[in-house]
Design a protein around this motif. Structure first.
Motif, PDB file in Angstrom:
ATOM      1  N   GLU A  75       0.821  -1.207   0.000  1.00 20.68           N
ATOM      2  CA  GLU A  75       0.000   0.000   0.000  1.00 20.68           C
ATOM      3  C   GLU A  75       0.860   1.264   0.000  1.00 20.68           C
ATOM      4  O   GLU A  75       0.554   2.246  -0.677  1.00 20.68           O
ATOM      5  CB  GLU A  75      -0.938  -0.005   1.210  1.00 20.68           C
ATOM      6  CG  GLU A  75      -1.987  -1.100   1.164  1.00 20.68           C
ATOM      7  CD  GLU A  75      -2.835  -1.039  -0.100  1.00 20.68           C
ATOM      8  OE1 GLU A  75      -3.245   0.078  -0.490  1.00 20.68           O
ATOM      9  OE2 GLU A  75      -3.066  -2.093  -0.717  1.00 20.68           O
ATOM     10  N   ALA A  76       1.948   1.248   0.772  1.00 19.55           N
ATOM     11  CA  ALA A  76       2.812   2.424   0.847  1.00 19.55           C
ATOM     12  C   ALA A  76       3.452   2.730  -0.502  1.00 19.55           C
ATOM     13  O   ALA A  76       3.542   3.894  -0.915  1.00 19.55           O
ATOM     14  CB  ALA A  76       3.885   2.216   1.907  1.00 19.55           C
ATOM     15  N   LEU A  77       3.920   1.690  -1.203  1.00 20.46           N
ATOM     16  CA  LEU A  77       4.544   1.910  -2.507  1.00 20.46           C
ATOM     17  C   LEU A  77       3.517   2.393  -3.520  1.00 20.46           C
ATOM     18  O   LEU A  77       3.810   3.275  -4.348  1.00 20.46           O
ATOM     19  CB  LEU A  77       5.226   0.635  -3.000  1.00 20.46           C
ATOM     20  CG  LEU A  77       5.952   0.773  -4.338  1.00 20.46           C
ATOM     21  CD1 LEU A  77       7.099   1.778  -4.240  1.00 20.46           C
ATOM     22  CD2 LEU A  77       6.485  -0.581  -4.813  1.00 20.46           C
ATOM     23  N   ALA A 132      14.941   7.281   2.146  1.00 24.88           N
ATOM     24  CA  ALA A 132      14.073   6.622   1.175  1.00 24.88           C
ATOM     25  C   ALA A 132      14.703   5.328   0.667  1.00 24.88           C
ATOM     26  O   ALA A 132      14.015   4.309   0.486  1.00 24.88           O
ATOM     27  CB  ALA A 132      13.781   7.565   0.010  1.00 24.88           C
ATOM     28  N   ASN A 133      16.018   5.361   0.441  1.00 23.02           N
ATOM     29  CA  ASN A 133      16.723   4.183  -0.055  1.00 23.02           C
ATOM     30  C   ASN A 133      16.599   3.011   0.930  1.00 23.02           C
ATOM     31  O   ASN A 133      16.192   1.893   0.580  1.00 23.02           O
ATOM     32  CB  ASN A 133      18.185   4.536  -0.288  1.00 23.02           C
ATOM     33  CG  ASN A 133      18.933   3.540  -1.156  1.00 23.02           C
ATOM     34  OD1 ASN A 133      20.046   3.818  -1.579  1.00 23.02           O
ATOM     35  ND2 ASN A 133      18.375   2.370  -1.429  1.00 23.02           N
ATOM     36  N   ALA A 134      16.947   3.260   2.187  1.00 21.97           N
ATOM     37  CA  ALA A 134      16.860   2.196   3.187  1.00 21.97           C
ATOM     38  C   ALA A 134      15.408   1.766   3.405  1.00 21.97           C
ATOM     39  O   ALA A 134      15.121   0.580   3.628  1.00 21.97           O
ATOM     40  CB  ALA A 134      17.484   2.663   4.499  1.00 21.97           C
ATOM     41  N   HIS A 135      14.492   2.708   3.324  1.00 23.00           N
ATOM     42  CA  HIS A 135      13.071   2.415   3.533  1.00 23.00           C
ATOM     43  C   HIS A 135      12.544   1.438   2.486  1.00 23.00           C
ATOM     44  O   HIS A 135      11.857   0.460   2.818  1.00 23.00           O
ATOM     45  CB  HIS A 135      12.285   3.724   3.486  1.00 23.00           C
ATOM     46  CG  HIS A 135      10.809   3.567   3.561  1.00 23.00           C
ATOM     47  ND1 HIS A 135      10.152   3.192   4.713  1.00 23.00           N
ATOM     48  CD2 HIS A 135       9.835   3.727   2.612  1.00 23.00           C
ATOM     49  CE1 HIS A 135       8.848   3.133   4.485  1.00 23.00           C
ATOM     50  NE2 HIS A 135       8.636   3.453   3.214  1.00 23.00           N
ATOM     51  N   TRP A 136      12.847   1.677   1.216  1.00 20.25           N
ATOM     52  CA  TRP A 136      12.298   0.820   0.168  1.00 20.25           C
ATOM     53  C   TRP A 136      13.128  -0.441  -0.055  1.00 20.25           C
ATOM     54  O   TRP A 136      12.585  -1.507  -0.346  1.00 20.25           O
ATOM     55  CB  TRP A 136      12.186   1.599  -1.145  1.00 20.25           C
ATOM     56  CG  TRP A 136      11.233   2.744  -1.124  1.00 20.25           C
ATOM     57  CD1 TRP A 136      11.516   4.048  -1.418  1.00 20.25           C
ATOM     58  CD2 TRP A 136       9.839   2.723  -0.812  1.00 20.25           C
ATOM     59  NE1 TRP A 136      10.396   4.834  -1.299  1.00 20.25           N
ATOM     60  CE2 TRP A 136       9.346   4.038  -0.924  1.00 20.25           C
ATOM     61  CE3 TRP A 136       8.951   1.704  -0.432  1.00 20.25           C
ATOM     62  CZ2 TRP A 136       8.016   4.371  -0.685  1.00 20.25           C
ATOM     63  CZ3 TRP A 136       7.620   2.040  -0.191  1.00 20.25           C
ATOM     64  CH2 TRP A 136       7.170   3.346  -0.312  1.00 20.25           C
ATOM     65  N   GLN A 137      14.443  -0.327   0.049  1.00 19.87           N
ATOM     66  CA  GLN A 137      15.287  -1.482  -0.277  1.00 19.87           C
ATOM     67  C   GLN A 137      15.271  -2.533   0.828  1.00 19.87           C
ATOM     68  O   GLN A 137      15.339  -3.735   0.541  1.00 19.87           O
ATOM     69  CB  GLN A 137      16.725  -1.024  -0.534  1.00 19.87           C
ATOM     70  CG  GLN A 137      17.613  -2.110  -1.140  1.00 19.87           C
ATOM     71  CD  GLN A 137      18.959  -1.567  -1.583  1.00 19.87           C
ATOM     72  OE1 GLN A 137      19.093  -0.372  -1.861  1.00 19.87           O
ATOM     73  NE2 GLN A 137      19.964  -2.412  -1.667  1.00 19.87           N
ATOM     74  N   ALA A 138      15.203  -2.106   2.070  1.00 24.17           N
ATOM     75  CA  ALA A 138      15.218  -3.059   3.182  1.00 24.17           C
ATOM     76  C   ALA A 138      14.018  -2.873   4.106  1.00 24.17           C
ATOM     77  O   ALA A 138      13.340  -3.833   4.449  1.00 24.17           O
ATOM     78  CB  ALA A 138      16.517  -2.922   3.977  1.00 24.17           C
TER      79      ALA A 138
END
Length: 642
Positions: free
Chosen positions: A30-32, A287-293
């Motif tokens: 949902e967040a993505l 944002a990088n750490a949030h989406w990637q991991a």
């Protein structure tokens, strides 16, 4: 640019692999979906900015274009405040482990967010007492220690600009970077441990300081417990913390101010200091750490990289802590003292997610399935890789062996984060691809004249819009920045990588455009040939480089490390035939050199330009300071001569 080879076509024509139901994280789905619904990148970055704590609100989201942009003008923010203070101030998170650290000799330390905040504030005040002012450059010459986290955020707290020096650097590399940065203070460990040896960092720094007159003080971390007597201008870490016992508040900073320098190594004699900004790097790495991991309760995120590799600040020191994650940090080599080291660290510290270069997975594969079976890791949820191309065989072995999704990501030192990958817990996977761009990033693949190429056709990968983590300049040489990244395709950022987009919208990064070789008028990427060589069952690891040839222009040469039970002579012939069968006669390898070692950086990236140097010149001609084990060059040189 040419179309893909048959081998690449076979890879990109594979179907997308939907995530297994147990790998899907519904709230992230949902967040993505919401993040992708923003009308443009600026609207997305405004949402990201809203996830951070600002001391002064911003007036505008962005001004300027790719060559000269600014984000969130008028706003004021502090990286240390967002990465450390806000978690330490919250009763729900103050006692959460921020860093779980393990030294190579076996020593362990866990630091909570509250403890880290206190140490950061005291060190920041101690640096101020040493005369460090806002905008001064502080060198950090340390291995993976908790003190590296503290030092970076102490600089962030007071607006000092830091530059991390790889702890494997020798005197010349350290001196040249301190000179180029005009560093005023250096924070150094007396020594580090690596493969059972003690590496004397303070001794190296003392020698380098003779050629770095701007350095007026050194802060020494007593890593070994028996640091020698300090020289004039050197201060014990504990004394500096004591001097700053009262602490100091976080300084509100312009988000476009320089935050740190990272020096890239290469063939040039002068190090190139890439400059990243305060707010840009914070927002982009969050944002990088949030989406990637992504943070999930109970996570322990092991960033199995060296603090001197930009991935570590992105995913651990800044991005990871900004997300409130618990970061596992290991000082030593992952095959020392036994090949089981990776497994025992994961089990001992409850690691749930791992980030590493693909070389780690290849190393584990070399150690064998029996070792993996003897050390099951049922708590592991994700392995994500970046730093060099991930071949399909390694992807599939890793996913099946550990029963986890494998997220393959792509970015560069200059982009300040990885910007294309399948989002963890949401998006389907395709072995070898780097997924699709995450929100806030746009790209094109163009021919040599700058015209977009069709799907399935290789071309030059360019970025078409700014984003916060993109480097702002080269330290003391803005003209070099503009010439390097914007002169070839005006109005677009040149990654200098070659790529292809498949029919599923998946991006495939094939390697450096300067690694595209022309063999008798056939253009091909050495990475494509390398993927075919690596797929041979006898091969554990491979590197392919192009070298000059009087008739054909350039010819491909392979360097391979074989399984222990393989006959080298027969393997050479088989590998050569395998490449011809998969790609055609124009890709025929001129030589296959069997070697037990490869020259690598400490983060495991093979230094292919050194392999090329050994064949063409008989010796390295460029910078070797980032190489972990210089003896590997002797091993390769012997293989070339045999």
């Amino acid at each position: 640019m040419s179309g893909p080879t048959d081998s690449l076509s076979q890879l990109i024509d594979r179907p997308l692999q939907p995530l297994r139901p147990e790998w899907i994280v519904p709230e992230r789905v949902e967040a993505l979906r919401a993040a992708r619904a923003f009308p443009d990148p600026d609207a997305y970055w405004e949402w990201v900015a809203g996830q951070q704590r600002w001391s002064t609100p911003w007036r505008t989201v962005r001004s300027g274009d790719l060559e000269d942009f600014r984000y969130f003008e008028g706003g004021r923010i502090n990286v240390a405040d967002n990465c450390v203070d806000r978690w330490a101030e919250d009763p729900a998170t103050r006692d959460r482990a921020a860093v779980v650290w393990k030294g190579e000799p076996g020593d362990v330390r866990t630091v909570t967010y509250a403890e880290l905040a206190d140490e950061v504030s005291r060190l920041a005040a101690g640096l101020l007492a040493l005369g460090v002012a806002r905008g001064d450059v502080v060198g950090i010459y340390m291995p993976n220690l908790v003190e590296a986290f503290t030092a970076i955020h102490a600089c962030n707290r007071i607006g000092a600009i830091y530059t991390v020096l790889f702890s494997g650097f020798g005197e010349e590399a350290v001196a040249s970077r301190l000179q180029a940065a005009r560093a005023s203070v250096v924070i150094v460990a007396d020594a580090s441990y690596r493969r059972g040896r003690r590496i004397p960092l303070l001794e190296t720094l003392r020698a380098a300081r003779k050629r770095a007159p701007s350095v007026r003080a050194t802060v020494v971390v007593d890593r070994t417990g028996d640091a020698a007597a300090l020289d004039a201008g050197e201060h014990a870490w504990a004394d500096v913390l004591e001097r700053g016992a009262a602490g100091t508040p976080a300084v509100p900073l312009d988000p476009n101010d320089p935050s740190f320098l990272i020096f890239t190594s290469g063939t040039e004699s002068k190090p190139k200091g890439v400059v990243h900004s305060v707010g840009g790097f914070l927002l982009g790495t969050w944002a990088n750490a949030h989406w990637q991991a992504g943070y999930e309760p109970g996570d322990v995120y092991w960033v199995a990289a060296d603090v001197g590799w930009l991935t570590f600040p992105i995913q651990a020191v800044v991005g990871g802590l900004a997300c409130g994650m618990t970061i596992a940090c290991f000082e030593g080599a992952l095959d020392t003292p036994t090949p089981a080291r990776f497994y025992t660290i994961c089990a001992r510290h409850g690691v749930t997610k791992v980030l590493a270069a693909p070389t780690l997975a290849r190393m584990l594969r070399k150690f064998g399935d029996d070792l993996a079976a003897a050390h099951p890791l049922p708590g592991l949820k994700l392995i994500t890789m970046q730093g060099e191309p991930l071949d399909a065989d390694t992807f599939e072995w890793t996913s099946s062996t550990f029963d986890v999704p494998v997220v393959n990501a792509y970015g560069q030192t200059e982009t300040g984060s990885t910007w294309t990958y399948p989002v963890y817990g949401v998006e389907p996977l395709k072995a070898g691809s780097v997924g699709t761009p995450v929100p806030g990033h746009t790209f094109e693949i163009v021919d040599d004249e700058g015209r977009p190429v069709p799907t399935g056709v290789k071309g030059n990968l360019v970025l078409t819009a700014p984003f916060p983590t993109l480097a702002r300049t080269v330290w003391d040489d803005h003209d070099r920045y503009l010439a390097t990244y914007f002169s070839r395709f005006p109005g677009r950022y040149a990654t200098h990588d070659e790529a292809v987009l498949d029919d599923d919208g998946q991006l495939w990064v094939l390697g450096r455009a300067d690694d595209v070789i022309n063999v008798a008028a056939h253009r091909m990427s050495t990475m494509e040939i390398e993927a075919v060589v690596t797929a041979h069952p006898a091969v554990v690891e491979a590197a392919v480089v192009g070298v000059p040839h009087d008739t054909k222009g350039t010819i491909p040469i392979a360097f391979v490390t074989l399984r222990g039970d393989v006959d080298a002579a027969s393997a050479r012939d088989e590998i050569g035939r395998h490449v011809v069968a998969e790609m055609g006669g124009y890709a025929r390898l001129d030589a296959v050199h069997v070697t037990a070692a490869m020259p690598k950086t400490r983060t495991g990236k093979i230094m292919r330009r050194l392999l090329r140097d050994l064949v063409v010149h008989g010796r390295p001609t460029g910078d070797t300071s980032a190489m972990e084990d210089p003896a590997a060059l002797d091993v390769v040189a012997a293989a070339v001569r045999s």
